[in-house]
Design an enzyme around this catalytic site. Structure first.
Site, PDB file in Angstrom:
ATOM      1  N   ALA A 156       0.937   7.120  -0.208  1.00 35.17           N
ATOM      2  CA  ALA A 156       1.508   8.325  -0.824  1.00 35.17           C
ATOM      3  C   ALA A 156       0.408   9.196  -1.416  1.00 35.17           C
ATOM      4  O   ALA A 156       0.412  10.428  -1.254  1.00 35.17           O
ATOM      5  CB  ALA A 156       2.516   7.933  -1.900  1.00 35.17           C
ATOM      6  N   SER A 193       0.793  -1.236   0.000  1.00 34.29           N
ATOM      7  CA  SER A 193       0.000   0.000   0.000  1.00 34.29           C
ATOM      8  C   SER A 193       0.822   1.281   0.000  1.00 34.29           C
ATOM      9  O   SER A 193       0.307   2.341   0.357  1.00 34.29           O
ATOM     10  CB  SER A 193      -0.954   0.008   1.202  1.00 34.29           C
ATOM     11  OG  SER A 193      -0.240  -0.011   2.428  1.00 34.29           O
ATOM     12  N   CYS A 194       2.086   1.227  -0.421  1.00 30.24           N
ATOM     13  CA  CYS A 194       2.876   2.462  -0.443  1.00 30.24           C
ATOM     14  C   CYS A 194       2.253   3.487  -1.387  1.00 30.24           C
ATOM     15  O   CYS A 194       2.241   4.691  -1.102  1.00 30.24           O
ATOM     16  CB  CYS A 194       4.319   2.181  -0.832  1.00 30.24           C
ATOM     17  SG  CYS A 194       4.543   1.369  -2.429  1.00 30.24           S
ATOM     18  N   GLY A 195       1.715   3.025  -2.530  1.00 29.36           N
ATOM     19  CA  GLY A 195       1.075   3.950  -3.469  1.00 29.36           C
ATOM     20  C   GLY A 195      -0.163   4.585  -2.885  1.00 29.36           C
ATOM     21  O   GLY A 195      -0.395   5.788  -3.048  1.00 29.36           O
TER      22      GLY A 195
END
Length: 226
Positions: free
Chosen positions: A60, A55-57
């Site tokens: 961000a 879930s980094c996207g």
């Protein structure tokens, strides 16, 4: 032993939470109380921290939507929104893509633009954007907050605020910036003034409001300002 373990857990908790502490004033005076921010809170100040491996996207994007546009969205809300426009199996194995982000942003009535630029031009970028970096062999989305001189300031959903030398950043970056554009953009949003590393002595240049012309270079239109 149980009491000792509990005490240690409480001590760890105190080091990761903000607190109001009292400091002695002049001799014979009372205490002066000041809000103290923990190192962890400082590290993730104004950032949405990612909670899952993929879930980094989403984190961000949630950071930009919340901090730059005031949208009341957390990571989970963005994940659910992007899953409506993505293949869940691909997301599970590869994470979200910039195309998934673009579809989600456009479903909100906003616009998304991808720009390929040289590292030497990053200082001209006047809005926070999302970039894809390769860190230790892993592809990872982060928020590019600001570039000043030879340093790039990044909001990493997993590691918090980071500062890279421009040459080091360029080695792990794919050369594309992903910008979110639409109404309600806060020109004084906190992402543009990231905190300096705790060991740094120099501070960022005093914040200067971004002009309309500078925003329009990245896809904003006049109606976005009203």
């Amino acid at each position: 032993m149980r009491t000792l373990i509990l005490s240690l857990l409480l001590l760890v908790d105190l080091t990761t939470q903000a607190a109001t502490l009292g400091f002695p004033a002049l001799p014979g005076g009372g205490l002066v109380y000041k809000q103290v921010q923990s190192i962890r809170e400082r590290r993730f100040a104004d950032l949405v921290e990612q909670k899952t491996d993929f879930s980094c996207g989403a984190a961000a994007l949630a950071t930009i939507l919340e901090k730059a546009y005031g949208a009341p969205l957390d990571e989970q809300a963005v994940i659910q929104g992007m899953l409506a426009h993505a293949d869940p199996e691909i997301v599970r194995t590869q994470g979200f893509s910039m195309l998934d982000m673009k579809r989600y942003v456009e479903s909100m009535g906003m616009r998304a633009r991808g720009y390929r630029i040289e590292a030497a031009q990053l200082e001209q970028l006047k809005i926070p954007a999302i970039v894809l970096m390769e860190i230790r062999g892993y592809k990872h989305f982060v928020v590019l907050q600001r570039t000043q001189g030879e340093y790039v300031y990044v909001g990493d959903p997993a590691l918090g605020h980071k500062r890279y030398a421009l040459t080091e950043f360029a080695k792990g970056w794919n050369g594309i910036v992903f910008a979110v554009i639409g109404q309600g953009y806060d020109r004084g949003n906190p992402l543009l003034t990231p905190p300096e590393p705790l060991t740094a002595r120099n501070r960022l240049d005093r914040f200067k409001p971004v002009r309309d012309a500078e925003l329009m270079e990245f896809g904003f239109i006049q109606s976005d300002f009203f």
